[in-house]
Scaffold this motif. Structure first.
Motif, mmCIF file in Angstrom:
data_model
loop_
_atom_site.group_PDB
_atom_site.id
_atom_site.type_symbol
_atom_site.label_atom_id
_atom_site.label_comp_id
_atom_site.label_asym_id
_atom_site.label_seq_id
_atom_site.Cartn_x
_atom_site.Cartn_y
_atom_site.Cartn_z
ATOM 1 N N LEU A 1 38.174 34.003 35.159
ATOM 2 C CA LEU A 1 39.370 34.560 35.920
ATOM 3 C C LEU A 1 40.352 33.172 36.383
ATOM 4 O O LEU A 1 41.067 32.771 36.288
ATOM 5 N N LEU B 1 44.987 39.799 39.298
ATOM 6 C CA LEU B 1 44.082 38.601 37.976
ATOM 7 C C LEU B 1 43.440 37.275 39.250
ATOM 8 O O LEU B 1 42.552 37.183 39.598
ATOM 9 N N THR C 1 43.539 37.445 42.455
ATOM 10 C CA THR C 1 42.850 37.780 44.260
ATOM 11 C C THR C 1 41.456 38.701 43.709
ATOM 12 O O THR C 1 40.791 38.334 44.044
ATOM 13 N N LEU C 2 41.584 38.683 41.881
ATOM 14 C CA LEU C 2 39.842 38.697 41.400
ATOM 15 C C LEU C 2 39.441 37.213 41.416
ATOM 16 O O LEU C 2 38.336 37.193 41.466
ATOM 17 N N TYR D 1 38.237 36.592 44.603
ATOM 18 C CA TYR D 1 36.955 37.384 45.271
ATOM 19 C C TYR D 1 35.801 36.703 44.126
ATOM 20 O O TYR D 1 34.345 36.399 44.029
ATOM 21 N N GLU D 2 36.049 36.435 43.077
ATOM 22 C CA GLU D 2 35.082 35.298 42.340
ATOM 23 C C GLU D 2 34.417 34.204 42.272
ATOM 24 O O GLU D 2 33.606 34.182 42.945
#
Length: 193
Positions: free
Chosen positions: A75, A113, A115-116, A119-120
């Motif tokens: 990502l 994406l 934000t993800l 998080y990743e």
């Protein structure tokens, strides 16, 4: 404005035809499709076809992909690729994901994406730190190995002898597998090396 296509498959055994068909259906001409056969472990910019696409694309062009994940190995890589394209005025559109950053919905999807991806990143840091903690608890030492003062003294003596025989500090260091800087550090500043 031109539509430029990009496809990626991980191995030669995989077929990019599904991706190519979707891009052609979106209006990308076959000659304007750049295809990589490479593992997802390479960041997008280091892939051969992506590099050619980046050299070929100009401001106002749109890079069309079958799915947004074709642009990067993670990502974070996808978002970095999209951002770098946008910074030079190149648009991005994903056929099956419906992501088009020139629209409100597309920007919202990219925001999610991002934000993800954050998080990743946090998960990766947590996993690395947890792995380090477990390894340390099992007795694994990190960092430089502890130097044996006896071996250092022996190497310094060899280097001193070489210097007295007319060798340069660099040559004396090489005799014991050290750089000139390491020899200087080992001998302490001010010693006659």
């Amino acid at each position: 404005m031109r539509l430029l296509g990009y496809t990626r498959v991980s191995t030669a055994a995989q077929d990019a035809q599904l991706q190519i068909d979707a891009l052609v259906k979106m209006g990308v001409q076959q000659r304007d499709i750049f295809s990589d056969v490479t593992s997802g472990t390479k960041v997008a910019a280091s892939r051969p076809a992506m590099s050619r696409l980046l050299e070929h694309a100009v401001e106002g062009d749109t890079v069309v992909v079958w799915r947004i994940d074709r642009l990067g190995r993670s990502l974070i890589d996808v978002l970095n690729t999209v951002k770098s394209l946008q910074q030079v005025g190149i648009n991005v559109r994903s056929v099956s994901d419906g992501i088009d950053p020139s629209t409100k919905t597309g920007r919202m999807m990219l925001g999610m994406l991002a934000t993800l991806a954050e998080y990743e990143r946090e998960l990766i840091v947590e996993r690395v730190n947890a792995g380090i903690t477990v390894a340390q608890a099992a007795g694994t030492r990190f960092g430089r190995p502890v130097s044996d003062p006896k071996i250092i003294a022996e190497k310094l003596e060899i280097a001193r002898t070489a210097r007295q025989a007319g060798k340069t500090a660099t040559e004396a260091g090489q005799l014991v597998g050290w750089s000139r800087a390491t020899l200087g550090s080992a001998a302490r500043v001010g010693d006659s090396f």
